[in-house]
Motif scaffolding. Structure first.
Motif, PDB file in Angstrom:
ATOM      1  N   ASP A 214      20.082  -4.122 -29.344  1.00 36.85           N
ATOM      2  CA  ASP A 214      20.656  -3.130 -30.262  1.00 36.85           C
ATOM      3  C   ASP A 214      21.511  -3.804 -31.324  1.00 36.85           C
ATOM      4  O   ASP A 214      21.484  -3.410 -32.500  1.00 36.85           O
ATOM      5  N   TRP A 215      22.283  -4.812 -30.925  1.00 36.49           N
ATOM      6  CA  TRP A 215      23.138  -5.544 -31.857  1.00 36.49           C
ATOM      7  C   TRP A 215      22.285  -6.215 -32.933  1.00 36.49           C
ATOM      8  O   TRP A 215      22.618  -6.195 -34.130  1.00 36.49           O
ATOM      9  N   VAL A 216      21.186  -6.790 -32.515  1.00 34.41           N
ATOM     10  CA  VAL A 216      20.286  -7.479 -33.438  1.00 34.41           C
ATOM     11  C   VAL A 216      19.612  -6.488 -34.381  1.00 34.41           C
ATOM     12  O   VAL A 216      19.537  -6.703 -35.596  1.00 34.41           O
ATOM     13  N   MET A 217      19.126  -5.375 -33.829  1.00 38.06           N
ATOM     14  CA  MET A 217      18.411  -4.391 -34.643  1.00 38.06           C
ATOM     15  C   MET A 217      19.336  -3.715 -35.653  1.00 38.06           C
ATOM     16  O   MET A 217      18.937  -3.440 -36.785  1.00 38.06           O
ATOM     17  N   GLU A 218      20.575  -3.444 -35.253  1.00 42.31           N
ATOM     18  CA  GLU A 218      21.533  -2.817 -36.174  1.00 42.31           C
ATOM     19  C   GLU A 218      21.777  -3.672 -37.409  1.00 42.31           C
ATOM     20  O   GLU A 218      22.072  -3.149 -38.489  1.00 42.31           O
ATOM     21  N   ARG A 219      21.652  -4.970 -37.252  1.00 38.04           N
ATOM     22  CA  ARG A 219      21.914  -5.902 -38.354  1.00 38.04           C
ATOM     23  C   ARG A 219      20.634  -6.366 -39.043  1.00 38.04           C
ATOM     24  O   ARG A 219      20.691  -7.227 -39.931  1.00 38.04           O
ATOM     25  N   ASN A 220      19.504  -5.787 -38.644  1.00 41.08           N
ATOM     26  CA  ASN A 220      18.203  -6.133 -39.244  1.00 41.08           C
ATOM     27  C   ASN A 220      17.947  -7.636 -39.229  1.00 41.08           C
ATOM     28  O   ASN A 220      17.473  -8.215 -40.215  1.00 41.08           O
ATOM     29  N   ILE A 221      18.273  -8.265 -38.123  1.00 37.14           N
ATOM     30  CA  ILE A 221      18.086  -9.705 -37.998  1.00 37.14           C
ATOM     31  C   ILE A 221      16.635  -9.997 -37.606  1.00 37.14           C
ATOM     32  O   ILE A 221      16.165  -9.490 -36.581  1.00 37.14           O
ATOM     33  N   PRO A 222      15.918 -10.787 -38.379  1.00 37.69           N
ATOM     34  CA  PRO A 222      14.541 -11.117 -38.013  1.00 37.69           C
ATOM     35  C   PRO A 222      14.511 -12.033 -36.786  1.00 37.69           C
ATOM     36  O   PRO A 222      15.161 -13.083 -36.764  1.00 37.69           O
ATOM     37  N   VAL A 223      13.769 -11.610 -35.772  1.00 45.58           N
ATOM     38  CA  VAL A 223      13.658 -12.357 -34.528  1.00 45.58           C
ATOM     39  C   VAL A 223      12.228 -12.846 -34.351  1.00 45.58           C
ATOM     40  O   VAL A 223      11.275 -12.070 -34.508  1.00 45.58           O
ATOM     41  N   ILE A 224      12.083 -14.127 -34.028  1.00 47.59           N
ATOM     42  CA  ILE A 224      10.771 -14.696 -33.743  1.00 47.59           C
ATOM     43  C   ILE A 224      10.714 -14.906 -32.236  1.00 47.59           C
ATOM     44  O   ILE A 224      11.329 -15.827 -31.699  1.00 47.59           O
ATOM     45  N   PRO A 225      10.001 -14.014 -31.523  1.00 47.38           N
ATOM     46  CA  PRO A 225      10.086 -14.026 -30.059  1.00 47.38           C
ATOM     47  C   PRO A 225       9.154 -15.014 -29.387  1.00 47.38           C
ATOM     48  O   PRO A 225       8.046 -15.280 -29.864  1.00 47.38           O
ATOM     49  N   LEU A 226       9.638 -15.572 -28.272  1.00 47.86           N
ATOM     50  CA  LEU A 226       8.768 -16.276 -27.350  1.00 47.86           C
ATOM     51  C   LEU A 226       8.119 -15.214 -26.468  1.00 47.86           C
ATOM     52  O   LEU A 226       8.409 -14.027 -26.597  1.00 47.86           O
ATOM     53  N   LYS A 227       7.241 -15.635 -25.552  1.00 46.74           N
ATOM     54  CA  LYS A 227       6.515 -14.661 -24.741  1.00 46.74           C
ATOM     55  C   LYS A 227       6.607 -14.995 -23.257  1.00 46.74           C
ATOM     56  O   LYS A 227       6.838 -16.145 -22.883  1.00 46.74           O
ATOM     57  N   CYS A 228       6.400 -13.963 -22.470  1.00 47.62           N
ATOM     58  CA  CYS A 228       6.431 -14.094 -21.011  1.00 47.62           C
ATOM     59  C   CYS A 228       5.219 -13.339 -20.455  1.00 47.62           C
ATOM     60  O   CYS A 228       4.963 -12.197 -20.850  1.00 47.62           O
ATOM     61  N   THR A 229       4.489 -13.974 -19.559  1.00 50.53           N
ATOM     62  CA  THR A 229       3.335 -13.343 -18.926  1.00 50.53           C
ATOM     63  C   THR A 229       3.610 -13.135 -17.441  1.00 50.53           C
ATOM     64  O   THR A 229       4.018 -14.059 -16.739  1.00 50.53           O
ATOM     65  N   ILE A 230       3.413 -11.902 -16.992  1.00 52.16           N
ATOM     66  CA  ILE A 230       3.503 -11.565 -15.570  1.00 52.16           C
ATOM     67  C   ILE A 230       2.223 -10.832 -15.207  1.00 52.16           C
ATOM     68  O   ILE A 230       1.873  -9.820 -15.828  1.00 52.16           O
TER      69      ILE A 230
END
Length: 287
Positions: A17-33
């Motif tokens: 929520d903190w990140v989205m409120e500030r419109n911060i671009p996030v480049i995500p890693l991934k997790c497989t289960i």
């Protein structure tokens, strides 16, 4: 002075929520289960993720690839803005290298734009601490170059002290032997780990019993931050909020820091550490 955007990786474990409120671009890693792959920070709640780990499922993680990085970065460049990317430690993932490859390709396509990629040598909310400080500096009007230089000058002053609850996850990750994991579990040994100056994890001591280990995290943070005024301390945890709040109370009492950010460790780092991990992150004199 050109406008610039700070981009981050999901492994910073900052609250979504903190990140989205500030419109911060996030480049995500991934997790497989199992058969499903999830974007770290976005697709799987901490409750679901750690619940599946506790039920015996295993998580496999994957780094950012250059194409994924470019998809996030190129629209920013098209808007006429420069980019400062703060990357997950290069000693824990190939993500930093992928970010550098993406940046080089984009520089050729947008030669008038500036793209700076910094290896933070940090992880989880240690990486989040660097990101948080960088955004504060940007808000104060610091240039891209000034923020990047601050990160380079201070990243080895970000002190991470982790307590891992489940030794079997460390064993599967090659950190300790199977024998050590079995024996340590039997006698309730809790390893304390920190990120060294190369940005890799090292076991620095072992405590018997969880409460003792949690208290030791705060003692180590006090020692590391002697003479440094911390305006915020960060506590990442693996779905053990009550313990995080207990440690936060110790931080307030022993360190005199009132502003504390608590958040779950994400799927990528949590996949290697298991449930019950807890850390104290602060600024210090050195690691």
């Amino acid at each position: 002075m050109n406008d610039y955007v700070i981009t981050i990786n999901s492994t910073s474990d900052l609250p979504k929520d903190w990140v989205m409120e500030r419109n911060i671009p996030v480049i995500p890693l991934k997790c497989t289960i199992g058969e499903e792959t999830y974007r770290d920070m976005f697709d799987l709640s901490a409750e679901d993720f750690y619940g599946r780990l506790r039920n015996g499922e295993m998580a496999v993680t994957s780094q950012v690839n250059p194409d994924e990085a470019m998809k996030v970065m190129e629209p920013i460049l098209k808007e006429g803005k420069d980019i400062l990317h703060l990357a997950f430690s290069s000693r824990l993932s190939g993500t930093y290298n992928s970010m550098c490859i993406a940046a080089e390709e984009l520089r050729e396509k947008y030669p008038e734009r500036k793209i700076v990629v910094v290896d933070t040598l940090c992880a989880s909310l240690g990486e989040g601490m660097i990101d948080y400080k960088a955004f504060e500096l940007q808000k104060e009007g610091k240039t891209l170059e000034e923020v990047a230089q601050w990160v380079e000058d201070n990243k080895l002053k970000v002190c991470h002290f982790f307590m891992v609850d489940d030794l079997n996850h460390l064993q599967k990750g090659g950190r300790i032997s199977k024998t050590s994991a079995v024996l340590g579990t039997m006698v309730q040994i809790k390893p304390i780990i920190y990120l060294d100056n190369e940005g890799k994890l090292e076991i620095i001591r072992k405590e018997r019993g969880r409460k003792k280990a949690l208290s030791k995290l705060v003692d180590l943070a006090i020692e590391a931050s002697e003479g440094v005024e911390n305006d915020i301390v960060m506590i990442p945890h693996g779905d053990c909020l009550k313990d995080a709040e207990y440690v936060a109370d110790l931080v307030r009492e022993k360190m005199g820091v009132e502003k504390i950010l608590i958040n779950n460790v994400g799927t990528v780092i949590g996949g290697h550490t298991g449930p019950g991990i807890l850390a104290v992150v602060c600024m210090g004199n050195h690691r």
